[in-house]
Design an enzyme around this catalytic site. Structure first.
Site, PDB file in Angstrom:
ATOM      1  N   GLU A 285       0.873  -1.297   0.036  1.00  0.00           N
ATOM      2  CA  GLU A 285      -0.067   0.155  -0.058  1.00  0.00           C
ATOM      3  C   GLU A 285       0.979   1.203  -0.069  1.00  0.00           C
ATOM      4  OE1 GLU A 285      -3.409   1.742   2.747  1.00  0.00           O
ATOM      5  OE2 GLU A 285      -3.091  -0.287   2.918  1.00  0.00           O
TER       6      GLU A 285
ATOM      7  N   ASP B  49       0.343   5.321   0.580  1.00  0.00           N
ATOM      8  CA  ASP B  49      -0.909   6.210   0.894  1.00  0.00           C
ATOM      9  C   ASP B  49      -0.494   7.716   1.025  1.00  0.00           C
ATOM     10  OD1 ASP B  49      -2.518   4.141   1.886  1.00  0.00           O
ATOM     11  OD2 ASP B  49      -1.550   4.075   3.948  1.00  0.00           O
TER      12      ASP B  49
ATOM     13  N   GLU C 114      -2.934  10.373   3.007  1.00  0.00           N
ATOM     14  CA  GLU C 114      -4.029  10.736   3.660  1.00  0.00           C
ATOM     15  C   GLU C 114      -4.329  12.447   4.213  1.00  0.00           C
ATOM     16  OE1 GLU C 114      -6.218   8.163   4.798  1.00  0.00           O
ATOM     17  OE2 GLU C 114      -4.839   6.824   3.636  1.00  0.00           O
TER      18      GLU C 114
END
Length: 309
Positions: free
Chosen positions: A122, A124, A126
């Site tokens: 993953e 990311d 955010e």
């Protein structure tokens, strides 16, 4: 170094800072012209009707303008999310976002690449909301084989709610680079030679969601979502992917991992001296948390990649 608290959401490990050291006004004013000069515009756009599908909160997510605009909304009943129809194994992904305006405290807008399974990979972005007048926090993380805990967090040098800005992920076999408006802010290198797993064998989809996380997202949960301000809306446009599409067990780039397009420089791209300089400026002036500097969190020693050259 600010105190950190670790929170987990299905697959996203978040560090929430108990206090935020703000960059000085002088350094911010000096740095903004430099960043504006380095702005890079996305060259082409995809179509959300073709490239993505709504995965949850269908009443809250909308594809508009003949597939050129996508919006996610959050109210007290539900958030919303979408994912790409394609899976990718390496690529350069660009997306323009305009984040929730006003009092966004308690909300999280997630934009990331993720594979399937219990040992997933993953990458990311955010965006942690905040009270009106206070800055968003841009949170980044990298998971490999189900292990994350590699958080770096930043303030932005502009208001991400006033207009669209480009958030990019460069992912090739040598490195992962996070960029904002063409300015690199973070690089995660392949350091498998030091025993550090690197995402390179699991295809990933692009995901995004807007959801309520007021139990931890803003000031460690002390500031709650103001539902009187709902619905909260984030907008997306100008998706672009120069990437290897993974389908039926094979890559569109072929066994050589070379893109079929003549614009395949991203597959071996690295940061030149000018890009390294820009990234160091961002990290000096706008980074507010770095797991590689959090000795209290890792009393047995910092992760290997923090000291590996």
């Amino acid at each position: 170094m600010p105190t950190s608290l670790i929170h987990n959401h299905p697959s996203i490990s978040i560090v929430v800072l108990a206090n935020f050291p703000m960059a000085s006004s002088t350094s911010m004013l000096l740095f903004v012209p430099f960043l504006l000069a380095s702005f890079v515009m996305v060259a082409s756009a995809g179509n959300f009707n073709q490239d993505f599908k709504i995965t949850w909160g269908h009443g809250q997510a909308k594809i508009l303008n003949d597939g050129q605009l996508l919006t996610l909304s959050l109210d007290k009943a539900s958030g919303s999310g979408f994912e790409s129809t394609n899976e990718y194994l390496f690529g350069k992904i660009d997306m323009q976002l305009k984040l929730v305006a006003g009092n966004s405290a308690g909300t999280v807008t997630a934009y990331y690449l993720k594979s399937e399974g219990s040992t997933w990979d993953e990458i990311d972005f955010e965006f942690l909301g905040n009270l009106s007048g206070n800055p968003y926090i841009l949170h980044t993380n990298v998971f490999s084989q189900g292990k994350g805990n590699r958080e770096q967090q930043f303030y932005l040098w502009f208001d991400p709610t006033a207009d669209f800005h480009t958030y990019s992920i460069l992912w090739n076999p040598q490195r992962i680079v996070f960029s904002v408006d063409g300015t690199p802010i973070r690089e995660f290198k392949n350091q498998e030679s030091y025993g550090v797993p690197f995402p390179k064998s699991q295809a990933m989809r692009i995901h995004s969601s807007l959801w309520n996380a007021d139990d931890w997202a803003t000031m460690s949960g002390r500031v709650k979502t103001d539902w009187k301000a709902a619905p909260f809306t984030a907008s997306y446009r100008n998706f672009n992917a120069e990437a290897c599409i993974w389908a039926s067990g094979s890559s569109s780039c072929g066994s050589s991992n070379a893109p079929s397009s003549s614009n395949g420089d991203w597959l071996s791209q690295e940061l030149d001296n000018a890009s390294q300089y820009k990234m160091s400026w961002v990290q000096k002036n706008y980074m507010i948390y770095n797991y590689c500097a959090d000795v209290n969190r890792f009393p047995q020693g910092l992760p290997v990649e923090c000291s590996a050259s």
